[in-house]
Design a protein around this motif. Sequence first.
Motif, mmCIF file in Angstrom:
data_model
loop_
_atom_site.group_PDB
_atom_site.id
_atom_site.type_symbol
_atom_site.label_atom_id
_atom_site.label_comp_id
_atom_site.label_asym_id
_atom_site.label_seq_id
_atom_site.Cartn_x
_atom_site.Cartn_y
_atom_site.Cartn_z
ATOM 1 N N SER A 56 28.157 -73.152 -7.218
ATOM 2 C CA SER A 56 28.776 -72.893 -8.516
ATOM 3 C C SER A 56 30.195 -72.381 -8.313
ATOM 4 N N ARG A 57 30.928 -72.281 -9.403
ATOM 5 C CA ARG A 57 32.283 -71.751 -9.293
ATOM 6 C C ARG A 57 32.261 -70.285 -8.849
ATOM 7 N N HIS A 59 31.694 -70.423 -5.203
ATOM 8 C CA HIS A 59 32.926 -70.863 -4.552
ATOM 9 C C HIS A 59 33.920 -69.707 -4.431
#
Length: 393
Positions: free
Chosen positions: A299-300, A303
Amino acid sequence: MLDVAEALHRWVEQGRACAVATVVAVDGSAPRPPGAALAVDDGGAAIGSVSGGCVEAAVYELCRQALEDGRTVVERFGHSDEDAFAAGLTCGGSIEVLVTPVRGEVLPAALAAAAAGEAAALARVVDGPPELLGAALLVRPDGSYEGGLGGGPALDRAAADEARALLDAGRTGTVRLGEDGGRCGRPLTLLVESSLPAPRLLVFGAVDVASALARVGRFLGYEVTVCDARPVFTTAARFPDAHDVVLAWPHRYLEAEADAGRLDARTVLCVLTHDPRFDVPLLERALRLPVAYVGAMGSRRTHADRERRLREAGVTEPELALLRSPIGLDLGARTPEETALSIGAEIVAHRRGGSGLPLTGTRTPLHHEVSPEAPAAPPARPAHDRCLKAAGT
């Protein structure tokens, strides 16, 4: 020709007479690049394609003719506005095609090398004196060669040097030389087709997406390795489409492959574990390797956390900029298969220079690879596995 090497080599091994048509030059929009080939045997069977269907029937007949008379010819096909039923490139471009019987020693040797996954380059005269048309030279990575172009040793040496340079770059293209091997004098144009072992796709993380990505990677022509340190999940049975399934800590396996020289500028790395214990030491090394692509799943939020950890490990901003994360194109993917498709699509776009945008409503080129400069041409006429490999953890 080498793009149909495996099947064509089988024909030669079976003693079947055959002829092959190879795209040697493209002007404007055309479906297939230089090196694309259509082959026909003495029984009428056909393999490959030179145009995606536009001129296949006409090229098929040229191959049949070459089988009958043994002649090598170059033909040009272009779009026919006057006769929609004539064989022509309806996409509006034009192509030149070299049609030649498969005979002698050089062409079968080139097919055998390509079918075996060996690195080799095949150089053939596609424009020049008629008596030299189709003459061939097979060049190895060390610069050695066999065959001849019919213009003397100096021409063969110069052609071998040019072919080796294209082979080192992994490219297929045309080369212009003088008939004596220099840059002046009566010109020759050579088509050099490079054949290399399949590029590698290393998938780290024995997860459900990895199985689907192995299938996509094999379909795209990669040699696929799945690597994970967890023996329960890292089994050959779970990854039937992978060429290798390796039980090892990912960063250690990557280090060993890099040290052994088994990674190159075409290698693709996909990190699917989204676990810092695996990701950080692996990506810390991966982002410093001269490979084609490094992508990581997550997921962001994952990340952002991963980037923080990598910075703390000493990874620089330019190195971080090489990371494709979250991995894949935005397809709205949900299932493992859809996710693998989005990753494969991004790999292709990155490799070919595509934008990843829908083609509808855009004016971007359909084919992003720039064709090598083509020789001057006459006006276009309407055409008539291995198993589980245990490693220490």
